[in-house]
Design a protein around this motif. Structure first.
Motif, mmCIF file in Angstrom:
data_model
loop_
_atom_site.group_PDB
_atom_site.id
_atom_site.type_symbol
_atom_site.label_atom_id
_atom_site.label_comp_id
_atom_site.label_asym_id
_atom_site.label_seq_id
_atom_site.Cartn_x
_atom_site.Cartn_y
_atom_site.Cartn_z
ATOM 1 N N ARG A 46 0.886 -1.210 -0.179
ATOM 2 C CA ARG A 46 -0.021 0.063 -0.038
ATOM 3 C C ARG A 46 0.897 1.146 0.011
ATOM 4 O O ARG A 46 0.498 2.334 -0.749
ATOM 5 C CB ARG A 46 -1.136 0.100 1.158
ATOM 6 N N TYR A 47 1.866 1.269 0.551
ATOM 7 C CA TYR A 47 2.923 2.420 0.500
ATOM 8 C C TYR A 47 3.289 2.529 -0.657
ATOM 9 O O TYR A 47 3.526 3.778 -1.160
ATOM 10 C CB TYR A 47 3.997 2.449 1.793
ATOM 11 N N ALA A 48 4.023 1.807 -1.312
ATOM 12 C CA ALA A 48 4.490 1.762 -2.674
ATOM 13 C C ALA A 48 3.693 2.272 -3.474
ATOM 14 O O ALA A 48 3.863 3.023 -4.565
ATOM 15 C CB ALA A 48 5.112 0.498 -2.948
ATOM 16 N N MET A 49 2.317 1.656 -3.344
ATOM 17 C CA MET A 49 1.301 2.210 -4.441
ATOM 18 C C MET A 49 0.904 3.823 -4.284
ATOM 19 O O MET A 49 0.640 4.260 -5.232
ATOM 20 C CB MET A 49 0.057 1.025 -4.020
ATOM 21 N N ARG A 50 0.713 4.223 -2.892
ATOM 22 C CA ARG A 50 0.555 5.511 -2.808
ATOM 23 C C ARG A 50 1.600 6.380 -3.540
ATOM 24 O O ARG A 50 1.056 7.240 -4.065
ATOM 25 C CB ARG A 50 0.465 5.621 -1.321
ATOM 26 N N LEU A 51 3.026 6.061 -3.282
ATOM 27 C CA LEU A 51 4.002 6.894 -3.762
ATOM 28 C C LEU A 51 3.918 6.670 -5.437
ATOM 29 O O LEU A 51 4.096 7.610 -6.071
ATOM 30 C CB LEU A 51 5.074 6.297 -3.376
ATOM 31 N N THR A 102 -10.975 -2.365 3.719
ATOM 32 C CA THR A 102 -10.387 -3.304 4.709
ATOM 33 C C THR A 102 -9.952 -4.451 4.051
ATOM 34 O O THR A 102 -8.870 -5.194 4.441
ATOM 35 C CB THR A 102 -11.647 -3.847 5.652
ATOM 36 N N ASP A 103 -10.653 -5.119 2.926
ATOM 37 C CA ASP A 103 -10.318 -6.416 2.685
ATOM 38 C C ASP A 103 -9.864 -6.344 1.020
ATOM 39 O O ASP A 103 -9.576 -7.318 0.440
ATOM 40 C CB ASP A 103 -11.358 -7.450 2.808
ATOM 41 N N THR A 104 -9.905 -5.308 0.484
ATOM 42 C CA THR A 104 -9.615 -5.110 -0.878
ATOM 43 C C THR A 104 -9.114 -3.721 -1.097
ATOM 44 O O THR A 104 -8.963 -2.859 -0.095
ATOM 45 C CB THR A 104 -10.567 -5.676 -1.963
ATOM 46 N N GLY A 105 -8.930 -3.506 -2.330
ATOM 47 C CA GLY A 105 -8.532 -1.836 -2.648
ATOM 48 C C GLY A 105 -8.961 -1.724 -4.079
ATOM 49 O O GLY A 105 -9.211 -2.596 -4.908
ATOM 50 N N ALA A 106 -8.935 -0.410 -4.404
ATOM 51 C CA ALA A 106 -9.088 0.064 -5.812
ATOM 52 C C ALA A 106 -8.146 0.874 -6.370
ATOM 53 O O ALA A 106 -7.570 1.616 -5.501
ATOM 54 C CB ALA A 106 -10.673 0.501 -5.804
ATOM 55 N N LEU A 107 -7.964 0.882 -7.759
ATOM 56 C CA LEU A 107 -7.163 1.947 -8.209
ATOM 57 C C LEU A 107 -7.859 2.667 -9.234
ATOM 58 O O LEU A 107 -8.417 2.107 -10.275
ATOM 59 C CB LEU A 107 -6.112 1.128 -8.970
ATOM 60 N N PHE A 108 -8.094 3.905 -8.937
ATOM 61 C CA PHE A 108 -9.013 4.802 -10.001
ATOM 62 C C PHE A 108 -8.258 5.538 -10.722
ATOM 63 O O PHE A 108 -7.176 6.082 -10.553
ATOM 64 C CB PHE A 108 -9.789 5.808 -8.916
ATOM 65 N N THR A 109 -8.809 6.013 -12.082
ATOM 66 C CA THR A 109 -8.422 7.013 -12.902
ATOM 67 C C THR A 109 -9.486 7.771 -13.166
ATOM 68 O O THR A 109 -10.505 7.358 -13.397
ATOM 69 C CB THR A 109 -7.525 6.185 -14.219
ATOM 70 N N TYR A 110 -8.999 9.037 -13.578
ATOM 71 C CA TYR A 110 -10.129 10.012 -13.890
ATOM 72 C C TYR A 110 -9.584 11.199 -14.945
ATOM 73 O O TYR A 110 -8.709 11.578 -14.985
ATOM 74 C CB TYR A 110 -10.307 10.788 -12.600
ATOM 75 N N SER A 145 10.193 -2.322 -4.857
ATOM 76 C CA SER A 145 8.642 -2.312 -4.421
ATOM 77 C C SER A 145 7.690 -1.634 -5.168
ATOM 78 O O SER A 145 6.441 -1.976 -5.665
ATOM 79 C CB SER A 145 8.333 -2.061 -2.849
ATOM 80 N N VAL A 146 8.260 -0.620 -5.819
ATOM 81 C CA VAL A 146 7.473 0.452 -6.502
ATOM 82 C C VAL A 146 6.984 -0.358 -7.911
ATOM 83 O O VAL A 146 6.194 -0.301 -8.466
ATOM 84 C CB VAL A 146 8.050 1.701 -6.922
ATOM 85 N N ALA A 147 8.342 -0.961 -8.424
ATOM 86 C CA ALA A 147 8.305 -1.832 -9.621
ATOM 87 C C ALA A 147 7.039 -2.764 -9.500
ATOM 88 O O ALA A 147 6.392 -3.284 -10.383
ATOM 89 C CB ALA A 147 9.493 -2.328 -9.972
ATOM 90 N N GLU A 148 7.062 -3.603 -8.491
ATOM 91 C CA GLU A 148 6.154 -4.697 -8.108
ATOM 92 C C GLU A 148 4.738 -4.080 -7.959
ATOM 93 O O GLU A 148 3.784 -4.822 -8.585
ATOM 94 C CB GLU A 148 6.394 -5.494 -6.854
#
Length: 420
Positions: free
Chosen positions: A260-265, A299-307, A391-394
């Protein structure tokens, strides 16, 4: 130095505080596991509706009393509802801690008067109509429905016009008794907090919460049908729209994912609203008004949005450009200089936000409600500083190269379906 303290009362209410006695203010809030994903079809929108009703009075206070006291105590007070929780919060001077806790705790035993219910129903219907009239014209709700289905995480927080019009006050009372139980609630506080006083006051004032009637069994939704008032088409026709609005939703890391931290960055590098790759390729060049990407953790999953917002004639070419950006990052990763820059930016933002107890409150209460843990500021900064190129590449390979659900709001049917 900040100190984290927590306890669980005999009735199941969890209390947690991030204490800093050097502060000049305190923030306190009730975090309730009652959100759109907890509702049934006949309850759609009820969590948010109930949030409104909490301000309509109790056995001890009228609606006027509630709002007058909120004003008298100063600070900032409000509430919000999401897919997974409803939150009632306030920030005050430390000397008003007892009075604010008394008020917020009393509000969580609302009258739920039938006349107030009928009046507030019209307010909710106006809110739904207003929201659907504003860009992107319900596209975010529609993409959640299409991606997750119209129930669970895909259920609309506001509900639909049909569900609100047909809702009965008895359903609200039953839902309140089912969800607003002490084991479903966290009382969180941050800043200059008297923790012992907070615990003693909450213990005394919430004893009767266990006396709330046990909820009856609910009839299951018919999963073979679509709830009334819901459409799952992926194009929203907006005759007077001068631009097109495209939203996509793909998988993302959950609140407990190690990525989650790598994805935020990564999202900041790729799709921040200023200085990101999408900014330079689409916004700075004048091709689009908005082109952004961000993760949302559940809590149990996540979403990646584009706009993406642009002229209808430019939509297909801009989608191709966005997909090219995502493809390059998924294939090649990011530069160390990009990562260093976004880590510095994120760390600075965390430090500045942490100076306000009200900002720390939301992370504390939400995290404790869903996961039963919390990262201190130092631990959070270490987590961001520990993110590596690998981790960012992953994260990029895992999430940027996937297919996604697309919804477009425009004045005409889309000419193609380019989903990245």
């Amino acid at each position: 130095m900040n100190e984290l303290k927590s306890t669980t009362l005999a009735n199941g209410l969890r209390i947690v505080a991030d204490i800093d006695l050097r502060g000049y203010s305190a923030a306190v809030g009730y975090f309730v596991r009652a959100g759109a994903r907890d509702e049934t079809d006949i309850e759609s929108g009820l969590s948010h509706f109930l949030e409104h009703m909490m301000f309509k009075g109790t056995a001890r206070r009228s609606a006027a009393d509630v709002n007058r006291e909120l004003d008298e105590l100063g600070g900032q007070s409000n509430a919000y509802t999401s897919e997974e929780q409803t939150v009632y919060y306030s920030s005050v001077l430390p000397k008003y801690q007892d009075r604010m806790v008394d008020l917020l705790t009393d509000m969580l035993s609302p009258s739920l008067d039938a006349d107030d219910f009928a009046t507030e129903r019209n307010v909710i219907l106006e809110e739904i109509a207003k929201y659907e009239d504003q860009p992107p014209f319900g596209a975010f709700e529609r993409v959640m429905e299409c991606a997750y289905g119209p129930r669970g995480l895909g259920r609309r927080v506001l509900g639909t016009t049909h569900s609100i019009e047909s809702m009965q006050v008895e359903s609200m009372r039953a839902y309140f008794n089912r969800r607003y139980r002490p084991e479903n609630i966290v009382l969180a506080a941050s800043g200059n907090v008297d923790f012992d006083g907070l615990v003693a006051q909450a213990e005394k004032m919430t004893q009767h919460w266990l006396d709330r009637p046990a909820p009856s069994d609910l009839a299951s939704d018919d999963l073979g049908t679509t709830p009334e008032g819901i459409e799952l088409t992926q194009h929203l026709s907006v005759p007077d729209a001068s631009q097109s609005y495209r939203v996509t939703l793909g998988d993302g890391p959950s609140m407990q994912s190690e990525l989650r931290y790598a994805m935020r960055l990564l999202a900041s590098i790729v799709g921040d609203d200023g200085g990101s790759r999408l900014f330079w390729d689409l916004i700075d060049t004048g091709r689009a008004e908005v082109a952004t990407l961000w993760p949302q953790e559940f809590t149990d999953t996540g979403a990646l949005f584009t706009y993406l917002v642009c002229a209808a004639d430019d939509m297909d070419s801009n989608v191709r450009l966005m997909n090219e950006v995502f493809g390059r990052v998924a294939r090649d990763g990011v530069e160390q200089s990009e990562l260093d820059q976004v880590i510095n930016k994120t760390v600075a933002g965390c430090i500045m936000q942490s100076e306000r107890p009200s900002n720390r409150l939301f992370g504390l209460g939400s995290r404790w409600l869903c996961c039963g843990d919390y990262l201190s500021l130092d631990e959070l900064l270490d987590a961001y500083r520990g993110v590596t190129i690998e981790s960012v590449a992953e994260a990029a390979r895992t999430y940027l190269g996937q297919s996604a659900t697309e919804v477009v709001a425009s004045s005409a049917e889309p000419q193609s379906n380019l989903v990245g």
